[in-house]
Design an enzyme around this catalytic site. Structure first.
Site, PDB file in Angstrom:
ATOM      1  N   HIS A 118       0.783  -1.202   0.069  1.00 37.92           N
ATOM      2  CA  HIS A 118      -0.005  -0.221  -0.033  1.00 37.92           C
ATOM      3  C   HIS A 118       0.812   1.366  -0.103  1.00 37.92           C
ATOM      4  CE1 HIS A 118      -2.723  -3.041   2.165  1.00 37.92           C
ATOM      5  NE2 HIS A 118      -3.507  -2.590   1.192  1.00 37.92           N
ATOM      6  N   ASP A 126      -3.275  -8.222  -7.430  1.00 36.33           N
ATOM      7  CA  ASP A 126      -4.897  -8.372  -7.573  1.00 36.33           C
ATOM      8  C   ASP A 126      -5.092  -8.114  -8.985  1.00 36.33           C
ATOM      9  OD1 ASP A 126      -5.700  -9.110  -4.944  1.00 36.33           O
ATOM     10  OD2 ASP A 126      -5.182  -6.976  -4.561  1.00 36.33           O
ATOM     11  N   SER A 130       0.546  -8.914   1.483  1.00 40.66           N
ATOM     12  CA  SER A 130      -0.735  -9.116   1.672  1.00 40.66           C
ATOM     13  C   SER A 130      -1.123  -8.874   3.238  1.00 40.66           C
ATOM     14  CB  SER A 130      -1.310 -10.345   1.304  1.00 40.66           C
ATOM     15  OG  SER A 130      -2.593 -10.775   1.688  1.00 40.66           O
ATOM     16  N   SER A 131      -2.312  -8.344   3.300  1.00 37.56           N
ATOM     17  CA  SER A 131      -2.660  -8.097   4.660  1.00 37.56           C
ATOM     18  C   SER A 131      -3.000  -9.532   5.450  1.00 37.56           C
ATOM     19  CB  SER A 131      -3.988  -7.227   4.737  1.00 37.56           C
ATOM     20  OG  SER A 131      -3.735  -5.953   4.158  1.00 37.56           O
TER      21      SER A 131
HETATM   22  O1  PAF Z   1      -7.987  -4.264  -3.111  1.00 31.95           O
HETATM   23  C1  PAF Z   1      -8.736  -3.952  -2.025  1.00 31.95           C
HETATM   24  O2  PAF Z   1      -8.200  -3.773  -1.238  1.00 31.95           O
HETATM   25  C2  PAF Z   1     -10.227  -3.966  -2.318  1.00 31.95           C
HETATM   26  O3  PAF Z   1     -10.607  -4.915  -2.949  1.00 31.95           O
HETATM   27  C3  PAF Z   1     -10.461  -2.526  -2.697  1.00 31.95           C
HETATM   28  C4  PAF Z   1     -10.007  -2.102  -4.224  1.00 31.95           C
HETATM   29  C5  PAF Z   1     -10.001  -1.406  -1.658  1.00 31.95           C
HETATM   30  C6  PAF Z   1     -12.071  -2.262  -2.715  1.00 31.95           C
HETATM   31  O4  PAF Z   1     -12.823  -2.560  -1.366  1.00 31.95           O
END
Ligand code: PAF
Length: 297
Positions: free
Chosen positions: A37, A150, A185-186
């Site tokens: 992130h 993703d 990944s979380s």
């Molecule tokens: O990738 C994610 O964390 C989620 O799918 C998102 C894009 C924030 C939508 O809830």
């Protein structure tokens, strides 16, 4: 850093930016932020005047037997990381704020959702499409940043943006990995020590496949899938959800028995895997471009 918990507060916070024609870069997340992130936030910071981060665990994208209740959360740590990445505005709505009533509108992106996570998590991408379009309407960003871990989500969102003429550029950001290759990944926090070790097989097998393809670019799609499947079965106790090789971003099937190199000159394809380690489902992928040699992109 401005923390907004309601849509009204957020709209007020971005009004100034809009008045001064400043660009807004948006990073939607479900929180429990990690370096992946942070890399999206830094990219948004360098491209835009104003950076908005949303943290919202979206119940609409979880199936009835999935991990919504135990999805990890740590608001304090998330806010500290956001501040360190230069975020201007954090949108932290409650479920009631985002969904005051049961929504009667569905966003359903066909075809790109028929395989991979779309097939194993029915309704998942409808929930993603709905929340992302709501967030785009609320934040009104010029650019939105998504991680390629993703990759299917990125393909779905790009298709939705194109089909609905949404005025936002989707920026793809590379997968960020631990030093041993595990994609961040979380959900990695759920892994036992044994599964954490085994989970490195996902990225290792994708790397090994790339080496094989460099030596022998005539491998068929079935052979690639069999190679990865065998690596996972041999080296882990994980339960395979899927291993697939598809065109990207259409996510259509690659015809069996055709040589990858001959059939897809200059095209991209994805090798995507999902494996359950205990109750934790991990995904990973590699994107390849077919040319004289098969490059990882
Ligand atoms: O990738 C994610 O964390 C989620 O799918 C998102 C894009 C924030 C939508 O809830």
């Amino acid at each position: 850093m401005n923390i907004c918990r309601t849509k009204q507060q957020l709209r007020l916070a971005i009004r100034d930016a809009q008045k001064h024609q400043q660009t807004i870069g948006f990073v939607p997340t479900m929180g429990y932020l990690h370096e992946g992130h942070a890399s999206l936030l830094r990219e948004a910071r360098s491209d835009n005047d104003v950076v908005v981060l949303s943290i919202f665990v979206n119940p609409m994208q979880f199936g009835p037997n999935e991990d919504l209740d135990r999805y990890p959360r740590d608001e304090e740590r998330d806010l500290a990381l956001a501040a360190s990445c230069g975020v201007d505005i954090v949108f932290l709505p409650s479920v009631e704020e985002m969904y005051p009533k049961k929504p009667l509108t569905t966003i359903k992106v066909e075809e790109v959702t028929s395989r991979l996570c779309g097939a194993s998590r029915p309704g998942h991408f409808d929930g993603v499409g709905l929340v992302v379009s709501k967030l785009f309407n609320i934040v009104q960003p010029q650019r939105a940043y998504f991680g390629m871990k993703d990759a299917q989500q990125v393909a779905v969102i790009e298709q939705m943006v194109q089909d609905l003429d949404m005025n936002v550029d989707i920026v793809h950001c590379p997968i960020i990995r631990e030093p041993d290759g595990l994609a961040l990944s979380s959900r990695n926090v759920y892994l036992s020590a044994k599964h954490r070790m085994e989970a490195t097989t996902l990225s290792k097998s994708l790397n090994k496949l790339h080496h094989q393809l460099k030596d022998n670019n005539k491998m068929t799609s079935d052979e690639c899938v069999a190679f990865i499947t065998n690596e996972i079965i041999t080296n882990t106790s994980g339960e395979i959800d899927y291993v697939e090789l598809l065109h990207y971003p259409s996510l259509t099937a690659v015809q069996d028995r055709l040589s990858i190199a001959e059939s897809f000159e200059n095209q991209r394809f994805i090798v995507a895997v999902a494996v359950k380690f205990g109750t934790t489902r991990l995904i990973d992928n590699a994107l390849f471009q077919v040319g004289e040699v098969i490059e990882r992109v």
